[in-house]
Design a protein around this motif. Structure first.
Motif, PDB file in Angstrom:
ATOM      1  N   UNK A   1      39.397  26.598  37.496  1.00 14.16           N
ATOM      2  CA  UNK A   1      40.521  26.332  36.592  1.00 14.16           C
ATOM      3  C   UNK A   1      40.502  27.369  35.476  1.00 14.16           C
ATOM      4  N   UNK A   2      41.691  27.896  35.133  1.00 17.53           N
ATOM      5  CA  UNK A   2      41.784  28.801  33.981  1.00 17.53           C
ATOM      6  C   UNK A   2      41.470  30.242  34.300  1.00 17.53           C
ATOM      7  N   UNK A   3      41.711  30.647  35.554  1.00 14.10           N
ATOM      8  CA  UNK A   3      41.558  32.074  35.885  1.00 14.10           C
ATOM      9  C   UNK A   3      42.569  32.852  35.032  1.00 14.10           C
ATOM     10  N   UNK A   4      42.241  34.109  34.622  1.00 17.90           N
ATOM     11  CA  UNK A   4      43.151  34.872  33.768  1.00 17.90           C
ATOM     12  C   UNK A   4      44.580  34.887  34.326  1.00 17.90           C
TER      13      UNK A   4
ATOM     14  N   UNK B   1      34.332  40.601  47.408  1.00 19.67           N
ATOM     15  CA  UNK B   1      34.699  41.002  46.050  1.00 19.67           C
ATOM     16  C   UNK B   1      35.866  40.195  45.478  1.00 19.67           C
ATOM     17  N   UNK B   2      35.756  38.882  45.510  1.00 19.84           N
ATOM     18  CA  UNK B   2      36.712  38.064  44.769  1.00 19.84           C
ATOM     19  C   UNK B   2      36.556  38.518  43.309  1.00 19.84           C
ATOM     20  N   UNK B   3      37.663  38.641  42.602  1.00 16.08           N
ATOM     21  CA  UNK B   3      37.598  39.381  41.332  1.00 16.08           C
ATOM     22  C   UNK B   3      36.809  38.663  40.232  1.00 16.08           C
ATOM     23  N   UNK B   4      36.531  37.371  40.418  1.00 14.83           N
ATOM     24  CA  UNK B   4      35.787  36.623  39.390  1.00 14.83           C
ATOM     25  C   UNK B   4      34.285  36.591  39.682  1.00 14.83           C
ATOM     26  N   UNK B   5      33.883  37.073  40.855  1.00 10.92           N
ATOM     27  CA  UNK B   5      32.562  36.674  41.371  1.00 10.92           C
ATOM     28  C   UNK B   5      31.518  37.792  41.300  1.00 10.92           C
ATOM     29  N   UNK B   6      30.327  37.405  40.908  1.00  9.22           N
ATOM     30  CA  UNK B   6      29.233  38.340  40.719  1.00  9.22           C
ATOM     31  C   UNK B   6      28.409  38.518  42.004  1.00  9.22           C
ATOM     32  N   UNK B   7      28.602  37.603  42.971  1.00 10.13           N
ATOM     33  CA  UNK B   7      27.726  37.583  44.155  1.00 10.13           C
ATOM     34  C   UNK B   7      27.652  38.920  44.916  1.00 10.13           C
ATOM     35  N   UNK B   8      28.790  39.596  45.181  1.00 10.66           N
ATOM     36  CA  UNK B   8      28.671  40.867  45.913  1.00 10.66           C
ATOM     37  C   UNK B   8      27.806  41.892  45.174  1.00 10.66           C
ATOM     38  N   UNK B   9      27.787  41.823  43.842  1.00 10.70           N
ATOM     39  CA  UNK B   9      26.940  42.739  43.071  1.00 10.70           C
ATOM     40  C   UNK B   9      25.492  42.252  43.109  1.00 10.70           C
TER      41      UNK B   9
ATOM     42  N   UNK C   1      36.944  40.092  34.578  1.00  9.85           N
ATOM     43  CA  UNK C   1      36.439  40.057  33.204  1.00  9.85           C
ATOM     44  C   UNK C   1      37.272  40.941  32.286  1.00  9.85           C
ATOM     45  N   UNK C   2      37.887  41.999  32.869  1.00 15.24           N
ATOM     46  CA  UNK C   2      38.688  42.879  32.006  1.00 15.24           C
ATOM     47  C   UNK C   2      40.186  42.639  32.178  1.00 15.24           C
ATOM     48  N   UNK C   3      40.542  41.536  32.860  1.00 14.61           N
ATOM     49  CA  UNK C   3      41.979  41.246  33.016  1.00 14.61           C
ATOM     50  C   UNK C   3      42.544  40.734  31.699  1.00 14.61           C
ATOM     51  N   UNK C   4      43.806  41.079  31.484  1.00 21.64           N
ATOM     52  CA  UNK C   4      44.467  40.557  30.276  1.00 21.64           C
ATOM     53  C   UNK C   4      44.801  39.096  30.516  1.00 21.64           C
ATOM     54  N   UNK C   5      45.236  38.461  29.413  1.00 19.05           N
ATOM     55  CA  UNK C   5      45.702  37.092  29.544  1.00 19.05           C
ATOM     56  C   UNK C   5      44.599  36.112  29.947  1.00 19.05           C
ATOM     57  N   UNK C   6      43.444  36.246  29.282  1.00 21.14           N
ATOM     58  CA  UNK C   6      42.388  35.236  29.465  1.00 21.14           C
ATOM     59  C   UNK C   6      42.930  33.935  28.850  1.00 21.14           C
TER      60      UNK C   6
END
Ligand code: 5AD
Ligand code: SF4
Length: 487
Positions: A342-345, A198-206, A381-386
């Motif tokens: 590059x550019x993670x929130x 569950x890396x916070x950017x990644x869809x794979x576990x879902x 996806x719902x983190x602030x500071x995108x």
């Protein structure tokens, strides 16, 4: 979510569905006066490629013939799209392509469209297909690959669209499937499925569910069979191979050791490794076994400890560098590749400079670089500071400049040396140039001098052969050379 092992008791139903579809497609062949055909489009990673080899095996068992140019936007009686949700703009590709296939359906050139793969685990995508693409006959998720013939048979016999997305994580051994391998020298062998990280950017576990590992004895049996069939290269695959856990508690080194012992394999590759659990034991095995590839794919993602924490990647820059240095020391002629986002929130200029520093220090031989992109349903996806798009593209360009320079230097270091190449076939650039890879996974394009040319051989005949090549020139993404000996 539960993990269900698919055992041989289900095989009779699987075989029956294939048999019924064989009859159905034989009817189509007769009415059209030519063999019924399929087109299989595959997007994404090697695990998807491996799934597609099983899909192709099942389609061929149903009596369907692969069209010339399979994978392109071309009509066939059955079209299967194996989608990926990690790639940038994956959704645009899928829905754009479905639009093209609609025209083949209305002209009667295509009669069945099936869509599967990781994108089908994202409810928005399935809803969109249901709503706006009525001509798609079958939708199913990657967990149910072993049910493809049954789902297709039911969709065909009931003349009804079937959407089957399950809540279970199934695992079926490779021996369950007919497998149509893409390359005659390389076998893709998944050893585990899914991911628990569950890396916070990644869809794979879902998309791919929880981790589940194949039985070691089944893997070893498959490897022995592949060696007997003459495969020279084997790729042990998993979202995180180091998380492999066999039924009797066996861990990844046991799989790697078993593969390395099998005579016949010249190249054993494995990917991907997670920095949190790659061990010195694995690096030592790479250094000590002449048939394990001298290449480590170790996704860094970011060189900033703060961002790694936000990404839920439980290692820090120091841990990563320690592994990279250990590998360089133990495997001096080896290569390290990586993935970087590059550019993670929340990524500041300072965080990004941290990434550049680690990239420089590791001197990656190659890298897959990504601009962060929001995946619905993930924590990031719902983190602030995108990060604004222009800042991301600017940083991405700077990273690419640095990495291109490092990749070129890595290729330049090969010039003057002679190494063994596993030949992959004819180069796409010129008919008299062959392409292949070194043990360290460097891409090499090379010529055959007249003295070594065999007039009886076409470029295709060289696929899967080994030869020594002397490197003459470096390019940004490859090395040029000349064959000195065919093995
Ligand atoms: N945005 C950008 N890159 C991503 N990756 C995975 N998810 C995302 C995302 N949301 C990259 C990671 C991973 C590789 C396969 O894809 O770097 O290692
Ligand atoms: Fe995604 Fe992280 Fe799992 Fe890799 S380890 S598949 S990046 S969640």
């Amino acid at each position: 979510m539960s993990v269900i092992r698919v055992d041989s008791s289900e095989k009779a139903g699987f075989d029956k569905a294939i048999e019924e579809l064989r009859e159905y497609f034989s009817g189509i062949s007769k009415s059209k006066g030519r063999p019924a055909t399929y087109n299989l489009l595959t997007y994404g990673c090697q695990l998807n490629e491996s799934d597609s080899e099983k899909l192709a095996g099942m389609l061929q068992s149903m009596g369907l013939q692969k069209i010339e140019g399979s994978g392109e936007l071309a009509p066939a009686d059955v079209v299967v799209m194996n989608t990926c949700s990690v790639r940038e703009n994956a959704d645009k590709h899928l829905f754009g392509n479905l639009g093209v296939f609609k025209s083949f359906c209305s002209k009667g050139e295509t009669s069945i469209i099936a869509v599967c793969g990781c994108m089908m685990k994202v409810p928005e995508n399935v809803e969109k297909i249901k709503r706006s693409y009525p001509y798609v006959n079958l939708v199913f998720d990657p967990q149910q690959l072993h049910r493809f013939p049954l789902l297709l048979r039911d969709a065909v016999s009931m003349h009804k669209r079937s959407v089957s997305i399950c809540g279970e994580d199934y695992i079926a051994e490779d021996s369950y499937f007919p497998i149509e391998r893409e390359r005659k020298f390389r076998a893709l062998v998944p050893i585990m499925y899914g991911c628990n990280n569950f890396c916070t950017y990644c869809i794979v576990p879902y998309a791919r569910g929880r981790e589940r590992s194949r039985d070691l004895s089944e893997i070893v049996e498959e490897l022995n069979r592949l060696a007997d069939q003459g495969y020279k290269e084997v790729m042990l695959l998993g979202q995180n191979v180091n998380s492999y856990k066999g039924a009797n508690g066996e861990r990844f080194p046991a799989v790697l050791e078993a593969a390395a012992k099998i005579k016949g394999f010249n190249r054993i590759r494995f990917m991907s490794s997670h920095p949190k659990d790659i061990s010195t034991e694995i690096v030592d095995m790479v250094a000590e076994n002449p048939n394990i590839e001298t290449h480590l794919h170790l996704p860094l993602q970011s060189g900033s400890d703060r961002i790694l924490k936000l990404m839920n990647r439980p290692y820090n820059r120091e841990d990563y560098l320690k592994t990279a240095h250990y590998f360089r020391e133990k495997v001096p002629n080896g290569a390290i590749s990586t993935d970087i986002i590059v550019g993670f929130p929340g990524e500041t200029e300072e965080d990004f400079l941290g990434t550049l520093e680690v990239v420089k220090e590791c001197a990656f031989d190659s890298a897959f670089t990504f601009q962060y992109s929001k995946r619905p349903g993930t924590k990031a996806a719902s983190m602030e500071d995108q990060i604004p798009h222009d800042v991301v593209t600017d940083r991405f360009g700077r990273l690419l400049d640095l990495q291109n320079d490092l990749a070129y230097k890595s290729n330049l270091a090969k010039v003057g040396k002679t190494e063994e190449i596993l030949i992959e076939g004819q180069s796409s650039t010129a008919p008299d140039i062959l392409t292949g890879r070194t043990m360290s996974n460097h891409l090499v394009n090379f010529t055959i001098p007249d003295a070594l040319k065999d007039p009886g051989k076409t470029s295709d005949d060289y696929e899967g052969m080994l030869c020594d090549v002397k490197f003459t020139n470096a390019r940004p993404y490859s090395v040029d050379g000349e064959m000195v000996r065919l093995k």
